[in-house]
Design an enzyme around this catalytic site. Structure first.
Site, mmCIF file in Angstrom:
data_model
loop_
_atom_site.group_PDB
_atom_site.id
_atom_site.type_symbol
_atom_site.label_atom_id
_atom_site.label_comp_id
_atom_site.label_asym_id
_atom_site.label_seq_id
_atom_site.Cartn_x
_atom_site.Cartn_y
_atom_site.Cartn_z
ATOM 1 C CE LYS A 48 -1.471 2.716 3.001
ATOM 2 N NZ LYS A 48 -1.680 4.090 2.183
ATOM 3 C CD GLU A 90 12.925 3.338 8.409
ATOM 4 O OE1 GLU A 90 12.902 4.203 9.311
ATOM 5 O OE2 GLU A 90 12.759 3.785 7.260
ATOM 6 C CB CYS A 99 13.764 8.591 8.737
ATOM 7 S SG CYS A 99 14.388 7.291 7.772
ATOM 8 C CD GLU A 149 11.066 12.375 11.724
ATOM 9 O OE1 GLU A 149 12.116 11.817 10.970
ATOM 10 O OE2 GLU A 149 10.007 11.765 11.935
#
Length: 504
Positions: free
Chosen positions: A197, A271, A305, A407
């Site tokens: 997906k 992750e 990331c 973040e």
């Protein structure tokens, strides 16, 4: 305060983008087995080019119905794919890798159009995807169990590594075909089938992966592509026919996935994000450290990331390193991501740009640090319609502030000085995340000592190396758990069965 964040601006050539979209963007469908469906039960998504701000394609959104049929197709294909000899699985994975390598340029154009990544970086991604497929192809016929010693008992005891069955892969927008290949390549080599997906923001390269898998000779239903939004994700996570999930994305989505997966006790690989510290000690190569601090943080507009978004620098060399970092940022051409000169492109969407700018404003209001570069939209002619955010630097940042702990996933660098090694390590570890860490020093003992002390799944010394396919990647704490890449990555998609046979 500096308001110009880049010395070189590259205006967007809208005609080039229209022509590239017409030539390279695939007609979007939902791929289930070998059938392509032009409509999805969750409606349609207007995909906007991040550089121009214009709608460039319409994406059918899969819903629960399409996910259910994709899982059914994957389950039906599971027995067939599992029954293939390991060398047959190896060979078809190698053929898929070869097809991707031969289409590097067209896939790179798609990657830039789907999320605004500068074309020079996009051109590396198909090769990375092929690397993962080739690596896992090489492991497909080397998955071995072991004999369990039970002497002097008269029996034979051994283990079998077996695939789970159907793997649900939920990929994010910034990884593109490389992220899909890293996840799906390992799962497929282990004998699993996959339902992928991709996020609606970046579905094109994932569909290309699925089509090329069929062209390479994968049986129908082994690879299924269901582009979608929340409805598709929720359906895949909660589906009782999915045996394991692999997710890349943010912490809030991860928490929702864990709740959804709990009903069926579906195991999950996560992750997630990071807020990685970049530690610069006085004995470092300051020119290299400054170039790294500025240049790497702003790659892909900071949308990665593992980016070194927190510069932690010894107070004795703070000014020198910061000056070099700001100079490096200013020298990075900003603008049209299809232009090979560009190093900083747009961010992926208007809502994402607005979130980044809100975090910058809040940091200003809270006096979290002194903003010395950027902080706004890029409003110059030729760029104002795209989702361009100025590269931004805050100095003297309070490590307890939101900008130091959130973040941002954008072109924002925070800078904090430290006095000694112990404080540097403490600052680096003072975050909910644990994905990556960076160390700049000429002292080999310090390099090993600090690397061992950082609470992160990946540590790089004096540079930033793209991890080879053979290296495991994954973080700790809010950066997730489980590994992708390496032998650890394929182990995530294998379960061990013990067999006991009396022989006397």
């Amino acid at each position: 305060m500096t308001t110009t964040a880049a010395d070189v601006l590259v205006p967007v050539d809208e005609e080039r983008h229209r022509a590239a979209a017409a030539e390279f963007l695939p007609r979007m469908t939902v791929l289930i087995g070998a059938e392509e469906h032009e409509h999805g039960s969750d409606g349609e998504f207007e995909h906007v080019n991040a550089a121009t701000g214009r709608v460039q394609a319409r994406v059918p959104l899969a819903g629960a119905d399409e996910v259910d049929r994709a899982v059914e197709a994957a389950r039906a294909a599971s027995a067939v794919w599992r029954g293939w000899r390991p060398d047959e699985r190896r060979n078809v994975l190698l053929r898929l890798a070869g097809l991707i390598r031969r289409q590097t340029e067209s896939i790179a154009q798609v990657l830039t159009l789907e999320c605004g990544s500068p074309i020079t970086g996009s051109r590396a991604m198909p090769g990375r995807a092929a690397d993962y497929l080739e690596y896992y192809a090489g492991l497909a016929d080397k998955l071995e169990g072991r004999v369990v010693p039970i002497f002097p008992e008269k029996a034979f005891d051994y283990t079998l590594p077996e695939p789970y069955g159907v793997i649900g892969v939920i990929s994010t927008w910034n990884g593109g075909i490389s992220s899909v290949a890293r996840k799906a390549g390992a799962a497929l080599a282990a004998g699993n089938t996959v339902v992928v997906k991709p996020m609606e923001l970046a579905p094109f390269s994932s569909l290309i992966f699925g089509r090329l898998a069929l062209e390479a000779g994968f049986p129908e239903g082994v690879v299924n592509i269901v582009p979608g939004a929340v409805a598709a994700g929720e359906a895949l996570v909660a589906h009782p026919g999915v045996d394991k999930l692999s997710f890349t994305g943010g912490i809030d989505a991860a928490r929702a996935i864990l709740v959804g997966a709990a009903r069926n006790i579906t195991p999950v690989v996560l992750e997630l994000g990071g807020k990685s510290g970049n530690l610069v000690f006085p004995d470092a190569d300051l020119d290299a450290a400054g170039l790294f601090a500025g240049g790497v943080c702003m790659r892909n507009s900071g949308q990665g990331c593992v980016m070194p978004t927190r510069l932690l620098v010894h107070e004795d060399v703070h000014d020198e390193v910061l000056e070099r970092a700001v100079r490096a940022i200013g020298a990075m051409p900003l603008g049209d991501p299809l232009d090979p000169r560009t190093q900083i492109g747009p961010v992926v969407s208007r809502p994402h740009a607005e979130r980044i700018l809100r975090l910058i404003r809040e940091a200003d209001e809270e006096e979290a640090g002194r903003r010395i570069l950027g902080g706004g939209r890029v409003g110059d002619k030729g760029l104002r319609d795209g989702h361009f955010v100025e590269p931004t630097v805050f100095d003297g940042v309070d490590p307890r502030s939101a900008i130091a702990r959130t973040e941002v996933f954008g072109p924002v660098l925070t800078v904090t000085a430290f006095r000694d090694e112990a404080e540097a390590v403490a600052l680096a570890n003072d975050t909910p995340y644990g994905l990556a860490g960076y160390v700049h020093t000429r002292d080999l003992q310090r390099a090993h000592r600090v690397a061992a002390s950082l609470d992160a799944g990946y540590v790089s010394v004096n540079g930033f190396a793209a991890l080879p396919a053979a290296a495991p990647f994954g973080g700790f704490r809010d950066s997730g758990y489980g590994k992708e890449g390496g032998r650890e990555g394929i182990a995530e998609f294998l379960r061990s069965k013990n067999v006991y046979v009396p022989i006397g």
